[in-house]
Design a protein around this motif. Sequence first.
Motif, PDB file in Angstrom:
ATOM      1  N   TYR A  10       0.835  -1.195   0.000  1.00 62.50           N
ATOM      2  CA  TYR A  10       0.000   0.000   0.000  1.00 62.50           C
ATOM      3  C   TYR A  10       0.879   1.257   0.000  1.00 62.50           C
ATOM      4  CZ  TYR A  10      -4.181  -2.769   0.818  1.00 62.50           C
ATOM      5  OH  TYR A  10      -5.219  -3.663   0.665  1.00 62.50           O
ATOM      6  N   PHE A  11       0.360   2.320  -0.599  1.00 68.26           N
ATOM      7  CA  PHE A  11       1.094   3.581  -0.650  1.00 68.26           C
ATOM      8  C   PHE A  11       1.046   4.321   0.684  1.00 68.26           C
ATOM      9  CE2 PHE A  11      -0.154   3.123  -5.219  1.00 68.26           C
ATOM     10  CZ  PHE A  11       1.127   2.904  -5.704  1.00 68.26           C
ATOM     11  N   ASP A  12      -0.118   4.251   1.354  1.00 69.44           N
ATOM     12  CA  ASP A  12      -0.272   4.996   2.597  1.00 69.44           C
ATOM     13  C   ASP A  12      -1.426   4.407   3.403  1.00 69.44           C
ATOM     14  OD1 ASP A  12      -2.565   5.889   1.248  1.00 69.44           O
ATOM     15  OD2 ASP A  12      -1.652   7.798   0.698  1.00 69.44           O
ATOM     16  N   GLN A  13      -1.626   4.953   4.594  1.00 72.40           N
ATOM     17  CA  GLN A  13      -2.665   4.444   5.477  1.00 72.40           C
ATOM     18  C   GLN A  13      -4.076   4.630   4.920  1.00 72.40           C
ATOM     19  OE1 GLN A  13      -5.109   5.995   7.475  1.00 72.40           O
ATOM     20  NE2 GLN A  13      -5.673   4.080   8.537  1.00 72.40           N
ATOM     21  N   PRO A  14      -4.414   5.775   4.301  1.00 76.53           N
ATOM     22  CA  PRO A  14      -5.776   5.919   3.752  1.00 76.53           C
ATOM     23  C   PRO A  14      -6.107   4.870   2.691  1.00 76.53           C
ATOM     24  CG  PRO A  14      -4.761   8.071   3.970  1.00 76.53           C
ATOM     25  CD  PRO A  14      -3.680   7.060   4.250  1.00 76.53           C
ATOM     26  N   GLN A  15      -5.114   4.525   1.842  1.00 76.65           N
ATOM     27  CA  GLN A  15      -5.368   3.506   0.827  1.00 76.65           C
ATOM     28  C   GLN A  15      -5.667   2.166   1.475  1.00 76.65           C
ATOM     29  OE1 GLN A  15      -2.069   2.132  -1.542  1.00 76.65           O
ATOM     30  NE2 GLN A  15      -3.348   1.872  -3.366  1.00 76.65           N
ATOM     31  N   MET A  16      -4.888   1.794   2.495  1.00 80.34           N
ATOM     32  CA  MET A  16      -5.142   0.544   3.196  1.00 80.34           C
ATOM     33  C   MET A  16      -6.486   0.590   3.929  1.00 80.34           C
ATOM     34  SD  MET A  16      -2.904  -1.403   6.143  1.00 80.34           S
ATOM     35  CE  MET A  16      -3.330  -0.175   7.393  1.00 80.34           C
ATOM     36  N   ALA A  17      -6.796   1.738   4.540  1.00 78.24           N
ATOM     37  CA  ALA A  17      -8.056   1.864   5.274  1.00 78.24           C
ATOM     38  C   ALA A  17      -9.257   1.653   4.355  1.00 78.24           C
ATOM     39  CB  ALA A  17      -8.131   3.228   5.951  1.00 78.24           C
TER      40      ALA A  17
ATOM     41  N   ARG B  78     -12.277  -1.216   4.791  1.00 78.41           N
ATOM     42  CA  ARG B  78     -13.721  -0.981   4.693  1.00 78.41           C
ATOM     43  C   ARG B  78     -14.337  -1.808   3.572  1.00 78.41           C
ATOM     44  NH1 ARG B  78     -16.108   0.939   9.166  1.00 78.41           N
ATOM     45  NH2 ARG B  78     -14.968   2.703  10.037  1.00 78.41           N
ATOM     46  N   ARG B  79     -13.624  -1.916   2.478  1.00 77.66           N
ATOM     47  CA  ARG B  79     -14.133  -2.629   1.307  1.00 77.66           C
ATOM     48  C   ARG B  79     -14.234  -4.125   1.570  1.00 77.66           C
ATOM     49  NH1 ARG B  79     -10.632  -3.045  -4.334  1.00 77.66           N
ATOM     50  NH2 ARG B  79     -12.206  -4.038  -5.649  1.00 77.66           N
ATOM     51  N   PHE B  80     -13.192  -4.716   2.170  1.00 77.27           N
ATOM     52  CA  PHE B  80     -13.123  -6.164   2.297  1.00 77.27           C
ATOM     53  C   PHE B  80     -13.535  -6.697   3.669  1.00 77.27           C
ATOM     54  CE2 PHE B  80      -9.671  -5.783  -1.110  1.00 77.27           C
ATOM     55  CZ  PHE B  80     -10.533  -6.159  -2.132  1.00 77.27           C
ATOM     56  N   LEU B  81     -13.550  -5.828   4.693  1.00 79.04           N
ATOM     57  CA  LEU B  81     -13.934  -6.281   6.030  1.00 79.04           C
ATOM     58  C   LEU B  81     -15.062  -5.464   6.643  1.00 79.04           C
ATOM     59  CD1 LEU B  81     -10.660  -7.355   7.870  1.00 79.04           C
ATOM     60  CD2 LEU B  81     -12.718  -8.726   7.509  1.00 79.04           C
ATOM     61  N   GLY B  82     -15.345  -4.294   6.080  1.00 78.98           N
ATOM     62  CA  GLY B  82     -16.433  -3.489   6.594  1.00 78.98           C
ATOM     63  C   GLY B  82     -16.144  -2.829   7.930  1.00 78.98           C
ATOM     64  N   CYS B  83     -14.860  -2.684   8.284  1.00 77.63           N
ATOM     65  CA  CYS B  83     -14.487  -2.077   9.556  1.00 77.63           C
ATOM     66  C   CYS B  83     -13.047  -1.597   9.464  1.00 77.63           C
ATOM     67  CB  CYS B  83     -14.640  -3.074  10.707  1.00 77.63           C
ATOM     68  SG  CYS B  83     -13.544  -4.517  10.557  1.00 77.63           S
TER      69      CYS B  83
ATOM     70  N   ALA C 203      -8.980  -1.635  10.839  1.00 75.47           N
ATOM     71  CA  ALA C 203      -8.061  -2.678  11.286  1.00 75.47           C
ATOM     72  C   ALA C 203      -8.152  -2.876  12.790  1.00 75.47           C
ATOM     73  CB  ALA C 203      -6.627  -2.313  10.876  1.00 75.47           C
ATOM     74  N   THR C 204      -8.242  -1.776  13.537  1.00 76.14           N
ATOM     75  CA  THR C 204      -8.320  -1.873  14.996  1.00 76.14           C
ATOM     76  C   THR C 204      -9.602  -2.571  15.434  1.00 76.14           C
ATOM     77  OG1 THR C 204      -7.025   0.151  15.223  1.00 76.14           O
ATOM     78  CG2 THR C 204      -8.303  -0.558  17.142  1.00 76.14           C
ATOM     79  N   GLU C 205     -10.709  -2.240  14.789  1.00 81.76           N
ATOM     80  CA  GLU C 205     -11.977  -2.888  15.134  1.00 81.76           C
ATOM     81  C   GLU C 205     -11.917  -4.375  14.856  1.00 81.76           C
ATOM     82  OE1 GLU C 205     -15.076   0.811  14.252  1.00 81.76           O
ATOM     83  OE2 GLU C 205     -14.513  -0.576  12.649  1.00 81.76           O
ATOM     84  N   TRP C 206     -11.342  -4.744  13.717  1.00 84.54           N
ATOM     85  CA  TRP C 206     -11.262  -6.168  13.376  1.00 84.54           C
ATOM     86  C   TRP C 206     -10.416  -6.926  14.392  1.00 84.54           C
ATOM     87  CZ3 TRP C 206      -7.502  -9.739  12.386  1.00 84.54           C
ATOM     88  CH2 TRP C 206      -7.939 -10.965  11.845  1.00 84.54           C
TER      89      TRP C 206
END
Length: 274
Positions: free
Chosen positions: A229-236, A240-245, A247-250
């Motif tokens: 990933y390029f940065d945190q927003p891209q990963m975030a 949301r797309r693949f887990l619906g939450c 990383a901390t919530e998961w």
Amino acid sequence: MTSGEERYQEFAPPAALRPFVRVIWTYAAPDPSPTVQRIAPDGCPELVFDLGAPYAEQGEDGAFRLQPPALFAGQMTCPLAMKPTGPIELVSVRFEPDGARDFLGRPLVEATDRRLDMVERLIGFDPPPGDPTGQAEAFVAWLTRQKQHGDWTIDPIVRPEIDEAAAERPAPPRSSGAQRALQRRFADRVGVSPRLLRSVFRFRRVFDHAAQPDGEAQSWLEAGLEAGYFDQPQMARDFRRFLGCTATEWAREQHALARAIASQTYKPSSPHAA
């Protein structure tokens, strides 16, 4: 296994099934928490047989409905939310991304984001309760018979493309016509596009990097950067797309089954003869 203890085990398939099957896994939890578990796409379809109480799956309307005791889970493009309804005991076949087409007998795109009822097809399949090794052996024997009565093959165009994606190598340049042809092959053999499969693989690498061999976990951001990933927003966005939450919530919510599944990162396969 003592009362209340969760158990997850994996078994490698025999050579005859290895081009098609990645792993056979078993999971049991005599006293599971009734909380919702989020399962993310992993790029691999699965055949699941439930010896315990069925899971309840959340539908688009928010309601939970019981899954069938035997099901085929196609490729996922969005998170799956489910919760146990009693003691859990599962045995499952995780196919290679393109390994289930001939087993299923229909284009994999028809199973994308669906759990297909396989109860009728698995009539007579009777894995021994409480015996993970015996359960894996029973599935190996059953699948071997299925393969003997079918014409299972690996597409020589699709498999190398999957391995290139898993190895994080860029896709080779193609004409628009060649790219459309590859898209059609992927819809048939995999169930998702090459681009989406690459996105799923990158997302799964986050979990691989988050758990280091020395036991020291990286931060989610560090793991995401190592995953590509390029940065945190891209990963975030992908969380949301693949887990619906987030990383901390998961990490806070999940239990053994979800964690075990998340740890499975697709690795490039060696060349196989179909």
